[in-house]
Write a protein that holds these residues in place. Structure first.
Motif, PDB file in Angstrom:
ATOM      1  N   ARG A  17       6.292  -5.972  11.436  1.00  0.00           N
ATOM      2  CA  ARG A  17       5.385  -5.351  10.481  1.00  0.00           C
ATOM      3  C   ARG A  17       6.210  -4.514   9.519  1.00  0.00           C
ATOM      4  O   ARG A  17       7.222  -3.931   9.923  1.00  0.00           O
ATOM      5  N   THR A  20       5.429   1.750   8.148  1.00  0.00           N
ATOM      6  CA  THR A  20       4.315   2.521   7.616  1.00  0.00           C
ATOM      7  C   THR A  20       4.562   4.005   7.848  1.00  0.00           C
ATOM      8  O   THR A  20       5.351   4.387   8.703  1.00  0.00           O
ATOM      9  N   GLU A  29      -2.553   5.555   8.038  1.00  0.00           N
ATOM     10  CA  GLU A  29      -1.256   4.899   7.825  1.00  0.00           C
ATOM     11  C   GLU A  29      -1.206   4.204   6.469  1.00  0.00           C
ATOM     12  O   GLU A  29      -2.168   3.534   6.083  1.00  0.00           O
ATOM     13  N   TYR A  30      -0.077   4.335   5.797  1.00  0.00           N
ATOM     14  CA  TYR A  30       0.136   3.682   4.510  1.00  0.00           C
ATOM     15  C   TYR A  30       1.538   3.104   4.476  1.00  0.00           C
ATOM     16  O   TYR A  30       2.427   3.573   5.189  1.00  0.00           O
ATOM     17  N   GLY A  31       1.732   2.124   3.620  1.00  0.00           N
ATOM     18  CA  GLY A  31       3.057   1.555   3.430  1.00  0.00           C
ATOM     19  C   GLY A  31       3.970   2.578   2.778  1.00  0.00           C
ATOM     20  O   GLY A  31       3.513   3.519   2.118  1.00  0.00           O
ATOM     21  N   THR A  32       5.271   2.384   2.941  1.00  0.00           N
ATOM     22  CA  THR A  32       6.233   3.340   2.400  1.00  0.00           C
ATOM     23  C   THR A  32       6.187   3.407   0.874  1.00  0.00           C
ATOM     24  O   THR A  32       6.541   4.420   0.293  1.00  0.00           O
ATOM     25  N   ILE A  35       2.424   5.371  -0.075  1.00  0.00           N
ATOM     26  CA  ILE A  35       2.153   6.737   0.365  1.00  0.00           C
ATOM     27  C   ILE A  35       2.303   7.732  -0.782  1.00  0.00           C
ATOM     28  O   ILE A  35       1.538   8.687  -0.888  1.00  0.00           O
ATOM     29  N   ASN A  82       6.663  10.544  10.818  1.00  0.00           N
ATOM     30  CA  ASN A  82       5.305  10.208  11.242  1.00  0.00           C
ATOM     31  C   ASN A  82       4.760  11.205  12.264  1.00  0.00           C
ATOM     32  O   ASN A  82       3.586  11.567  12.216  1.00  0.00           O
TER      33      ASN A  82
END
Length: 121
Positions: A17, A20, A29-32, A35, A82
């Motif tokens: 994956r 995140t 959660e968000y993608g890098t 965000i 995180n």
């Protein structure tokens, strides 16, 4: 991670994956890449919602956690980032004075309408 096999005679291959990141405000959660787009919008929404709450439920503005995110090898330490963001988002929750469950302040108001103390036996 999902396993995928192209045919029945080969070993399955791992599909990774994309990395995140958790939002320190809402905990989602968000993608890098996304965000940095999400956080300013989320903070604006947070301010709008916080201002609508009764004074006793208003919270201080969440602060972005300061985490040393670069490892010795020059990579981002997403786990540490995180963990700090998740802890920050969880600190935004307010406990119900009856049952002790935690909620976002706007949801606590709804919850309190139906939360009753347990009857003594």
């Amino acid at each position: 991670m999902a396993l995928r096999s192209t045919n029945h005679n080969t070993k399955p291959t791992m599909i990774r994956r994309p990395p995140t990141v958790f939002c320190y405000i809402c905990g989602r959660e968000y993608g890098t890449k996304s965000i940095s787009i999400h956080e300013p919008q989320c903070l604006k929404k947070w301010h709008n919602e916080n201002n609508l709450l009764p004074k006793e439920l208003r919270r201080p503005v969440p602060k972005k956690p300061e985490v040393r995110t670069i490892t010795a090898k020059g990579f981002y330490d997403l786990d540490a980032l995180n963990e700090a963001a998740w802890t920050s988002a969880q600190s935004q929750l307010v406990p119900c004075h009856v049952c002790g469950r935690t909620f976002l302040p706007d949801r606590l108001i709804v919850h309190q309408r139906s939360c009753k103390p347990k009857a003594a036996k």
